[in-house]
Design an enzyme around this catalytic site. Structure first.
Site, PDB file in Angstrom:
ATOM      1  CG  ASN A  53     -71.522 -68.984   9.206  1.00 37.69           C
ATOM      2  OD1 ASN A  53     -71.077 -67.880   9.472  1.00 37.69           O
ATOM      3  ND2 ASN A  53     -72.249 -69.683  10.077  1.00 37.69           N
ATOM      4  CE  LYS A 181     -74.211 -63.061  16.918  1.00 32.09           C
ATOM      5  NZ  LYS A 181     -72.989 -63.865  17.155  1.00 32.09           N
ATOM      6  CE  LYS A 183     -73.443 -61.075  12.363  1.00 33.58           C
ATOM      7  NZ  LYS A 183     -72.396 -61.820  13.086  1.00 33.58           N
ATOM      8  CG  ASP A 212     -70.739 -60.361  15.999  1.00 33.84           C
ATOM      9  OD1 ASP A 212     -69.591 -59.910  16.145  1.00 33.84           O
ATOM     10  OD2 ASP A 212     -70.976 -61.414  15.381  1.00 33.84           O
ATOM     11  CD  GLU A 238     -70.144 -62.348  18.696  1.00 32.06           C
ATOM     12  OE1 GLU A 238     -69.693 -63.120  17.808  1.00 32.06           O
ATOM     13  OE2 GLU A 238     -71.334 -62.362  19.058  1.00 32.06           O
ATOM     14  CD  GLU A 264     -67.279 -65.174  15.206  1.00 29.67           C
ATOM     15  OE1 GLU A 264     -67.384 -65.156  13.965  1.00 29.67           O
ATOM     16  OE2 GLU A 264     -68.207 -64.864  15.969  1.00 29.67           O
ATOM     17  CG  HIS A 321     -68.912 -68.721  15.094  1.00 33.80           C
ATOM     18  ND1 HIS A 321     -68.391 -69.574  14.141  1.00 33.80           N
ATOM     19  CD2 HIS A 321     -69.505 -67.714  14.415  1.00 33.80           C
ATOM     20  CE1 HIS A 321     -68.648 -69.092  12.936  1.00 33.80           C
ATOM     21  NE2 HIS A 321     -69.325 -67.969  13.070  1.00 33.80           N
TER      22      HIS A 321
END
Length: 388
Positions: A53, A181, A183, A212, A238, A264, A321
Site C-alpha cells: 500500500n 503503532k 500515526k 510514525d 518512525e 520504507e 514495511h
C-alpha cells in the site's frame, strides 16, 4: 520450462483513513500472476505478487516495459544452472535491461511486484515454502519459524475520538499483539501527545507503542517531537522527515536517544546504502524498514542485506514495511527482525493465512508451498480470478 504469460490487474484498496502525508481514498495496487508450463499436483504452477500500500498500481509500466522483456527472452536464459527451476536473478536482469541507474521511483514498484510473483513460482516449482527455499539457498537451511509482528494502525479518520482510538488498540492487544503503532503529524503536537497518552493508558506491562510521522516534519518540527516523545518508552519513532533527508535523520540522534526507524520509502540498495552512510542510524537500537515489494523485489533486497552486512548491521534490525506474506517469508528464511502487520486494513492483501494466530506478537509460519497465498481464502479468490 518457461513463463507462458504474465497477467496484471489494478485493484482498489481505498479507505477513508489518512496519515500525516496522504489519504487512502483513491489507493490502488497491482496484482500479478506469473503463469508457467510447469505442472505440480496436476495443475500449472502460477506465482502471484502484489505491491504494498501507499504507491498505487503500476500496470502501465509493467505492460509497456517489464512484462514484454520477460516474454521475449529465450526461456533457457531465464532458468537456473541446474535447469530445474526459474532463476529470479536472471529474470530480474531481463526486466532491468536498458534501464538507466538512479531515479528508482515507480519502476522499482513495478519490478518488485513481478519479482514477488516470480519467487512464489520458484518456491512452488521447488515444492517448498518460500522461507525454507530461502534458508536453503542463502542461509544455513534452518529458518526461524516464529516471526515477530506488530499491529500497524492508529490512522486518522473522520469521527475518530480518543475512545475509538483506544478501542482500536485494545482490539489488537486482544488478538495477541504486544506492539502497536499509531500515526503522528496529522494533528498538532499537543493533540498527538494526548492521543499517545490515551493509547498508553490501555497498554499493560510488556506492551509497547510505535509512532510514525510518515516523513512529514521539517527539522525543527522533528526535533520538537523528538524532545516531547523522549518522555515515553516508545518502541520506535518512525520516519520523522523526508526519507531522502539523511542530514535531518542524522541530526535527530542528538535529540532522541531511543530507537528510531525509517527506510520504507527507499527503493534501491544504493539509497539504503546512503541512509547507512549518512543518516546517522545506530545498529545497536534503530530499525530499518525496507520493503521488497516497493524496492525492486527480493533480488534487490538480497543486495541490500549484503550491503548491511558490510556495514556491520544485522538482518535482525530489519522489520519491513508492507504487512504482506512475502516479507514474512523473508523474515523467517533470512533472519530478519520481524514484519509489519495490518490486522484490519488493506484487505484482503494484508494479514496471514487462515488459522495463523498471533501469540505474544509472534506468528508461526505454516507449511504452505510458495509464499502461502493459497492459505488465505479471501486473497486467493482474487488471485484465482486473475489466473483462471
Amino acid at each position: 520450462m518457461k513463463i507462458l504469460e504474465i497477467r496484471e490487474v489494478t485493484l482498489p484498496i481505498s479507505s477513508s483513513i489518512r496519515n500525516a502525508y496522504i489519504d487512502f481514498s483513491k489507493m490502488t495496487l497491482s496484482l500479478v500472476a506469473v503463469m508457467t508450463d510447469v505442472i505440480r499436483d496436476g495443475k500449472p504452477v502460477v506465482g502471484y505478487g502484489f505491491n504494498s500500500n501507499g504507491r498505487y498500481g503500476q500496470g502501465n509500466l509493467m505492460r509497456e516495459r517489464f512484462i514484454p522483456r520477460v516474454l521475449a527472452a529465450d526461456p533457457a536464459s531465464l532458468m537456473n544452472g541446474a535447469g530445474d527451476n526459474l532463476d529470479p536473478h536472471k529474470i530480474w536482469d531481463c526486466m532491468y535491461t536498458n534501464e538507466k541507474p538512479g531515479g528508482h521511483g515507480e519502476r522499482s514498484v513495478a519490478i518488485g511486484t513481478i519479482d514477488m510473483a516470480v519467487w512464489d513460482a520458484v518456491a512452488k516449482i521447488a515444492n517448498k515454502p518460500l522461507f525454507q527455499h530461502l534458508a536453503d539457498e542463502y542461509g544455513n537451511g534452518q529458518p526461524n519459524r516464529k516471526v515477530f509482528v506488530y499491529a500497524a494502525g492508529g490512522y486518522y479518520y473522520p469521527g475518530q475520538d480518543h475512545g475509538k482510538l483506544k478501542d482500536e488498540m485494545r482490539s489488537y492487544l486482544d488478538r495477541g499483539y504486544t506492539v502497536v503503532k499509531k500515526k503522528i503529524g496529522g494533528a498538532s503536537l499537543d493533540e498527538d501527545l494526548r492521543r499517545i497518552d490515551s493509547i498508553l493508558s490501555v497498554l499493560q506491562d510488556g506492551q509497547r507503542l510505535c509512532v510514525d510521522a510518515n516523513g512529514r516534519f521539517d527539522l525543527d518540527t522533528a526535533i520538537a517531537y523528538a524532545k516531547a516523545l523522549s518522555q515515553y518508552d516508545l518502541f520506535w519513532y518512525e520516519e520523522p522527515g523526508d526519507p531522502l533527508d539523511f542530514e535531518l535523520q542524522a541530526a535527530l540522534r542528538s535529540y532522541y536517544k531511543n530507537p528510531m526507524a525509517t527506510g520504507e520509502n527507499l527503493f534501491s540498495m544504493q539509497d539504503a546504502r546512503n541512509l547507512i552512510r549518512y543518516g546517522g542510524m545506530r545498529p545497536d537500537r534503530d530499525w530499518l524498514q525496507f520493503d521488497c515489494a516497493l524496492s525492486y523485489g527480493l533480488v534487490e533486497y538480497l543486495r541490500t542485506l549484503d550491503m548491511l552486512h558490510e556495514h556491520g548491521w544485522s538482518p535482525s534490525r530489519c522489520i519491513p514495511h508492507g504487512g504482506h506474506q512475502m516479507s514474512l517469508n523473508i523474515a523467517a528464511g533470512l533472519g530478519l527482525g520481524g514484519n509489519e502487520s495490518y490486522p484490519d486494513l488493506f484487505q484482503p492483501f494484508g494479514g496471514f493465512p487462515d488459522g495463523v494466530k498471533v501469540e505474544n506478537s509472534y506468528i508461526t509460519m505454516p507449511d504452505l508451498v510458495g509464499i502461502g497465498f493459497e492459505g488465505k481464502a479471501d486473497l486467493y479468490s482474487q488471485m484465482h480470478k486473475l489466473s483462471d
